[in-house]
Design an enzyme around this catalytic site. Structure first.
Site, PDB file in Angstrom:
ATOM      1  N   GLU A 179      28.760  46.339  36.478  1.00 55.33           N
ATOM      2  CA  GLU A 179      29.356  46.982  37.649  1.00 55.33           C
ATOM      3  C   GLU A 179      28.750  48.374  37.812  1.00 55.33           C
ATOM      4  OE1 GLU A 179      33.685  46.803  38.603  1.00 55.33           O
ATOM      5  OE2 GLU A 179      33.522  48.988  38.505  1.00 55.33           O
ATOM      6  N   HIS A 226      49.031  44.418  35.812  1.00 50.03           N
ATOM      7  CA  HIS A 226      48.699  45.533  36.709  1.00 50.03           C
ATOM      8  C   HIS A 226      49.721  46.643  36.484  1.00 50.03           C
ATOM      9  CE1 HIS A 226      48.579  47.672  40.664  1.00 50.03           C
ATOM     10  NE2 HIS A 226      47.279  47.525  40.461  1.00 50.03           N
ATOM     11  N   LYS A 280      46.289  34.485  44.205  1.00 51.56           N
ATOM     12  CA  LYS A 280      44.930  34.860  44.650  1.00 51.56           C
ATOM     13  C   LYS A 280      43.966  33.699  44.461  1.00 51.56           C
ATOM     14  CE  LYS A 280      44.738  39.068  42.448  1.00 51.56           C
ATOM     15  NZ  LYS A 280      44.304  40.477  42.223  1.00 51.56           N
ATOM     16  N   TYR A 292      33.652  49.790  45.841  1.00 46.59           N
ATOM     17  CA  TYR A 292      33.914  50.217  47.214  1.00 46.59           C
ATOM     18  C   TYR A 292      34.927  51.341  47.185  1.00 46.59           C
ATOM     19  CZ  TYR A 292      35.481  49.646  52.097  1.00 46.59           C
ATOM     20  OH  TYR A 292      35.801  49.837  53.412  1.00 46.59           O
ATOM     21  N   GLN A 299      37.655  60.899  29.461  1.00 49.00           N
ATOM     22  CA  GLN A 299      37.462  59.654  30.223  1.00 49.00           C
ATOM     23  C   GLN A 299      38.473  58.599  29.786  1.00 49.00           C
ATOM     24  OE1 GLN A 299      35.036  57.078  28.467  1.00 49.00           O
ATOM     25  NE2 GLN A 299      34.636  55.716  30.177  1.00 49.00           N
ATOM     26  N   GLY A 314      43.053  47.717  46.586  1.00 47.66           N
ATOM     27  CA  GLY A 314      42.742  49.142  46.592  1.00 47.66           C
ATOM     28  C   GLY A 314      44.016  49.956  46.622  1.00 47.66           C
ATOM     29  N   ASP A 315      43.880  51.223  46.834  1.00 45.52           N
ATOM     30  CA  ASP A 315      45.052  52.093  46.881  1.00 45.52           C
ATOM     31  C   ASP A 315      45.368  52.446  48.318  1.00 45.52           C
ATOM     32  OD1 ASP A 315      45.441  52.147  44.129  1.00 45.52           O
ATOM     33  OD2 ASP A 315      43.767  53.561  43.940  1.00 45.52           O
ATOM     34  N   TYR A 332      44.249  41.117  35.492  1.00 40.33           N
ATOM     35  CA  TYR A 332      44.751  42.189  34.631  1.00 40.33           C
ATOM     36  C   TYR A 332      45.321  41.622  33.332  1.00 40.33           C
ATOM     37  CZ  TYR A 332      44.133  44.731  38.933  1.00 40.33           C
ATOM     38  OH  TYR A 332      43.561  45.283  40.058  1.00 40.33           O
ATOM     39  N   HIS A 383      32.251  44.906  46.537  1.00 40.43           N
ATOM     40  CA  HIS A 383      33.708  45.031  46.519  1.00 40.43           C
ATOM     41  C   HIS A 383      34.186  45.430  47.919  1.00 40.43           C
ATOM     42  CE1 HIS A 383      33.982  45.956  41.902  1.00 40.43           C
ATOM     43  NE2 HIS A 383      33.041  45.073  42.172  1.00 40.43           N
TER      44      HIS A 383
HETATM   45  P1  FAD Z   1      46.723  42.848  44.270  1.00 37.81           P
HETATM   46  O1  FAD Z   1      46.271  41.600  43.647  1.00 37.81           O
HETATM   47  O2  FAD Z   1      47.116  42.822  45.704  1.00 37.81           O
HETATM   48  O3  FAD Z   1      47.942  43.403  43.411  1.00 37.81           O
HETATM   49  C1  FAD Z   1      48.444  44.713  43.610  1.00 37.81           C
HETATM   50  C2  FAD Z   1      49.862  44.797  43.063  1.00 37.81           C
HETATM   51  O4  FAD Z   1      50.725  44.037  43.891  1.00 37.81           O
HETATM   52  C3  FAD Z   1      50.008  44.227  41.655  1.00 37.81           C
HETATM   53  O5  FAD Z   1      50.957  44.965  40.952  1.00 37.81           O
HETATM   54  C4  FAD Z   1      50.511  42.828  41.911  1.00 37.81           C
HETATM   55  O6  FAD Z   1      51.205  42.307  40.814  1.00 37.81           O
HETATM   56  C5  FAD Z   1      51.392  43.051  43.133  1.00 37.81           C
HETATM   57  N1  FAD Z   1      51.500  41.844  43.976  1.00 37.81           N
HETATM   58  C6  FAD Z   1      50.519  40.973  44.275  1.00 37.81           C
HETATM   59  N2  FAD Z   1      50.999  39.981  45.071  1.00 37.81           N
HETATM   60  C7  FAD Z   1      52.310  40.277  45.270  1.00 37.81           C
HETATM   61  C8  FAD Z   1      53.354  39.649  45.983  1.00 37.81           C
HETATM   62  N3  FAD Z   1      53.141  38.486  46.646  1.00 37.81           N
HETATM   63  N4  FAD Z   1      54.580  40.224  45.982  1.00 37.81           N
HETATM   64  C9  FAD Z   1      54.812  41.376  45.305  1.00 37.81           C
HETATM   65  N5  FAD Z   1      53.860  42.005  44.584  1.00 37.81           N
HETATM   66  C10 FAD Z   1      52.636  41.472  44.577  1.00 37.81           C
HETATM   67  N6  FAD Z   1      39.559  49.783  43.638  1.00 37.81           N
HETATM   68  C11 FAD Z   1      38.811  50.318  44.649  1.00 37.81           C
HETATM   69  O7  FAD Z   1      39.330  51.121  45.423  1.00 37.81           O
HETATM   70  N7  FAD Z   1      37.488  49.970  44.798  1.00 37.81           N
HETATM   71  C12 FAD Z   1      36.873  49.082  43.972  1.00 37.81           C
HETATM   72  O8  FAD Z   1      35.682  48.790  44.125  1.00 37.81           O
HETATM   73  C13 FAD Z   1      37.631  48.508  42.907  1.00 37.81           C
HETATM   74  N8  FAD Z   1      37.085  47.588  42.065  1.00 37.81           N
HETATM   75  C14 FAD Z   1      37.852  47.000  41.108  1.00 37.81           C
HETATM   76  C15 FAD Z   1      37.291  46.006  40.286  1.00 37.81           C
HETATM   77  C16 FAD Z   1      38.047  45.387  39.301  1.00 37.81           C
HETATM   78  C17 FAD Z   1      37.429  44.315  38.440  1.00 37.81           C
HETATM   79  C18 FAD Z   1      39.409  45.766  39.099  1.00 37.81           C
HETATM   80  C19 FAD Z   1      40.227  45.111  38.017  1.00 37.81           C
HETATM   81  C20 FAD Z   1      39.976  46.750  39.911  1.00 37.81           C
HETATM   82  C21 FAD Z   1      39.226  47.367  40.921  1.00 37.81           C
HETATM   83  N9  FAD Z   1      39.763  48.331  41.772  1.00 37.81           N
HETATM   84  C22 FAD Z   1      39.009  48.881  42.778  1.00 37.81           C
HETATM   85  C23 FAD Z   1      41.146  48.787  41.581  1.00 37.81           C
HETATM   86  C24 FAD Z   1      42.150  47.987  42.424  1.00 37.81           C
HETATM   87  O9  FAD Z   1      41.948  48.256  43.788  1.00 37.81           O
HETATM   88  C25 FAD Z   1      43.550  48.413  41.983  1.00 37.81           C
HETATM   89  O10 FAD Z   1      43.811  47.957  40.674  1.00 37.81           O
HETATM   90  C26 FAD Z   1      44.668  48.063  42.937  1.00 37.81           C
HETATM   91  O11 FAD Z   1      45.814  48.835  42.564  1.00 37.81           O
HETATM   92  C27 FAD Z   1      45.075  46.589  42.868  1.00 37.81           C
HETATM   93  O12 FAD Z   1      44.118  45.801  43.470  1.00 37.81           O
HETATM   94  P2  FAD Z   1      44.264  44.181  43.426  1.00 37.81           P
HETATM   95  O13 FAD Z   1      43.213  43.662  44.294  1.00 37.81           O
HETATM   96  O14 FAD Z   1      44.338  43.701  42.037  1.00 37.81           O
HETATM   97  O15 FAD Z   1      45.700  44.035  44.118  1.00 37.81           O
END
Ligand code: FAD
Length: 289
Positions: A22, A151, A167, A54, A214, A114-115, A147, A83
């Site tokens: 990555e 998460h 997912k 991203y 870090q 994302g956030d 995770y 991403h």
């Molecule tokens: P989701 O899968 O949507 O989950 C987010 C939260 O919502 C979790 O707590 C989950 O349990 C909860 N949730 C999911 N579905 C539901 C539901 N139906 N009802 C209630 N709760 C639910 N961030 C960036 O900004 N840019 C990047 O390029 C980036 N790359 C990443 C690469 C990897 C491999 C990883 C592990 C993370 C990366 N992230 C990145 C961080 C990521 O955006 C964050 O961890 C974010 O908070 C969660 O993203 P997600 O896609 O896992 O979210």
């Protein structure tokens, strides 16, 4: 180019793990020379694919992801995953993002939530699972984040698996994990995924620790557990940053070799744009095979 799902399938039939890296796009306006330098340091290691992060806002340049992925694909022949995050997105902004991905010749996308940008209301894209079908319908090979320790916003490990299953059911055909420092968490997580019939291949995300600051940042951001051997290394090399960096890379190499020996689907190194880290990890894995 080929799809990442195809690469995982090929690796599975050869009983080996994929190796991927990555990277993040250089901050600010894209400096093509810097991007080429990072890419040029990684491509000769012949990873199965490289993923490019991203950044939806702040200091990041969200357009740079696709530019960097295109450079890697076109100039170095490396399969790429771009991403894409969806928090705060609208249907129109996702359509525009899809057009941009197509225009850059990208076939593989890691769909993320994302956030949430500060001060914005949730949209129809509340979770990554809301983005995945849009990308699948647009013809991409889509991956999602996993995770092993849960998460940070989801305390219950079983609910964490349910959300991952959603997912996979929405069309994610490969998964990449959050970093972890104790492989036992991953092995237990893999068993839970199997029980939940999550069949998508899972690449294990491993990030070497390079400094105390870090590792503290990472632990607070993603809630990864710090095993006692790492705490001891941090104490031993508190005033010796070079030795701590070397110990962090060695620790990651040992994790990767152990995961490989346990038959995982993929090894994914968070390189932090340091080609030397990617090289050392790759050599350790290939030497142990
Ligand atoms: P989701 O899968 O949507 O989950 C987010 C939260 O919502 C979790 O707590 C989950 O349990 C909860 N949730 C999911 N579905 C539901 C539901 N139906 N009802 C209630 N709760 C639910 N961030 C960036 O900004 N840019 C990047 O390029 C980036 N790359 C990443 C690469 C990897 C491999 C990883 C592990 C993370 C990366 N992230 C990145 C961080 C990521 O955006 C964050 O961890 C974010 O908070 C969660 O993203 P997600 O896609 O896992 O979210």
């Amino acid at each position: 180019m080929t799809t990442v799902k195809h690469l995982f399938d090929e690796a599975r039939s050869a009983s080996r793990a994929t190796l991927s890296f990555e990277i993040f796009p250089p901050k600010g306006d894209l400096d093509h020379n810097t991007a080429r330098e990072v890419a040029g340091g990684l491509a000769p290691l012949h990873p199965d694919f490289i993923s490019v992060t991203y950044s939806a806002g702040g200091s990041g340049n969200k357009h740079a992801t696709n530019d960097v992925a295109e450079i890697l694909q076109a100039d170095f022949g490396t399969t790429c995953v771009a991403h894409l995050t969806c928090a705060g997105a609208t249907s129109d902004s996702i359509s525009a993002a899809i057009d941009d991905l197509h225009a850059h010749g990208i076939e593989n996308v890691l769909a993320l939530r994302g956030d949430m940008p500060a001060g914005t209301e949730p949209t129809e894209f509340r979770f990554a699972k809301d983005l995945i079908p849009r990308l699948v319908d647009a013809g991409f090979c889509v991956g999602a984040a996993a995770y092993p320790e849960g998460h940070i916003d989801c305390i219950d490990a079983d609910v964490n698996i349910e959300h991952l299953k959603e997912k996979a059911d929405a069309g994610a055909s490969f998964l990449v994990t959050q970093l972890f420092f104790d492989n036992e968490y991953f092995y237990r997580f893999r068993e839970k995924c199997t029980s939940a019939r999550i069949d998508a291949p899972i690449a294990c995300g491993i990030m070497p620790f390079l400094s105390k600051q870090q590792i503290q940042r990472m632990v607070f951001m993603c809630g990864a557990s710090l095993p006692s051997p790492i705490i001891k290394l941090l104490a031993r090399y508190e005033n010796d940053p070079a030795s701590l960096r070397a110990a962090g890379i060695e620790y990651a190499c040992n994790q990767l070799v152990d995961l490989d020996a346990h038959g995982v689907d993929g090894l994914h190194v968070y390189t932090m744009n340091h080609p030397d880290i990617a090289r050392t990890c790759t050599e350790a894995i290939r030497r142990a095979r």
